[in-house]
Design an enzyme around this catalytic site. Sequence first.
Site, PDB file in Angstrom:
ATOM      1  N   PRO A 145       5.019  35.432  13.128  1.00 46.27           N
ATOM      2  CA  PRO A 145       4.623  36.829  13.323  1.00 46.27           C
ATOM      3  C   PRO A 145       4.482  37.131  14.813  1.00 46.27           C
ATOM      4  O   PRO A 145       4.408  36.227  15.644  1.00 46.27           O
ATOM      5  CB  PRO A 145       3.277  36.912  12.613  1.00 46.27           C
ATOM      6  CG  PRO A 145       2.717  35.524  12.731  1.00 46.27           C
ATOM      7  CD  PRO A 145       3.900  34.599  12.646  1.00 46.27           C
ATOM      8  N   ASP A 146       4.441  38.412  15.130  1.00 48.45           N
ATOM      9  CA  ASP A 146       4.259  38.834  16.521  1.00 48.45           C
ATOM     10  C   ASP A 146       2.786  38.710  16.914  1.00 48.45           C
ATOM     11  O   ASP A 146       1.901  38.613  16.068  1.00 48.45           O
ATOM     12  CB  ASP A 146       4.708  40.289  16.674  1.00 48.45           C
ATOM     13  CG  ASP A 146       4.713  40.768  18.114  1.00 48.45           C
ATOM     14  OD1 ASP A 146       4.883  39.929  19.014  1.00 48.45           O
ATOM     15  OD2 ASP A 146       4.568  41.985  18.323  1.00 48.45           O
ATOM     16  N   GLY A 147       2.538  38.689  18.223  1.00 45.72           N
ATOM     17  CA  GLY A 147       1.162  38.794  18.710  1.00 45.72           C
ATOM     18  C   GLY A 147       0.549  37.499  19.178  1.00 45.72           C
ATOM     19  O   GLY A 147      -0.401  37.001  18.576  1.00 45.72           O
ATOM     20  N   SER A 177       9.048  40.588  22.000  1.00 46.74           N
ATOM     21  CA  SER A 177       8.223  39.475  21.528  1.00 46.74           C
ATOM     22  C   SER A 177       8.245  39.391  20.006  1.00 46.74           C
ATOM     23  O   SER A 177       8.319  38.302  19.430  1.00 46.74           O
ATOM     24  CB  SER A 177       6.787  39.615  22.035  1.00 46.74           C
ATOM     25  OG  SER A 177       6.178  40.789  21.536  1.00 46.74           O
TER      26      SER A 177
END
Length: 271
Positions: free
Chosen positions: A54-56, A44
């Site tokens: 960004p991730d998340g 991811s």
Amino acid sequence: MTDIGAQFRALHVPGKPFILANAWDIGSARMLAALGAQALATSSAAHAFTLGKPDGGTLTRDVALAHAQDIVAATPLPVQGDFENGFGDDPETCAETVRFAAEVGLAGICIEDIALPSDNAYDFDLSVERIKAATAAARALPDDFVLTARADGILRGVYDNDEAIRRLQSYEAAGADCLYAPMPKTIDDLAKLTQAVSTPVNALIAGPYTQSDVASFAKLNVARLSLGSTLARITHRAIYDAAKEMFEDGGFTLLGKGISSDKVDALLSKE
């Protein structure tokens, strides 16, 4: 026709860990396959980086599924989808995500217990119900499908190793096929995780765990070693260092350390 899920499941042998190589595009998938990977996974974080995010919890399920389908089509290897929290809070959404993942040819997915985009862990009972629903959906599929249940609280700093063990044991009881608690604080903590369950355990190769080798993880009874975004971050390190040299110092020596196009072409075209 090959049951790709069964092929993937057969790799998960405690004490004989295989490397689950996380790719972020078609090219990296083909290179990893040509260099000896037995199975691939999406990441991811690495995928988000390619989109400038960004991730998340920044990617939608449709975007993640389309990306995963590209990775599946790139090689004949089994592919796991890194599908964060299953793209929804409720158990039925997790089950639906499993069904969609199977439709695009994935051999399995992982689902974590963090209520993205926050860093908060789902309530214990809800976390277990989410894995129960996901595993039930997996078992209802016509072909095999490996459901990995993740306890991400250690990584996020929201619960400790004991709580991770409690959750993993409950995910195991709920039917999960592989268990994963990224980044226990110490190798001893990782050993406690593997000793507490009988289902195959995944370890993330990042941070201090990059200093251990496959044989060391085998002794801990780990079954799978995933890379997460660590390999992608190496490419970002190369960009960062070369750009700093160019734009701050006016030098180009790091550009001379690249791999030859002939070698890359050979890897990309390898069947």
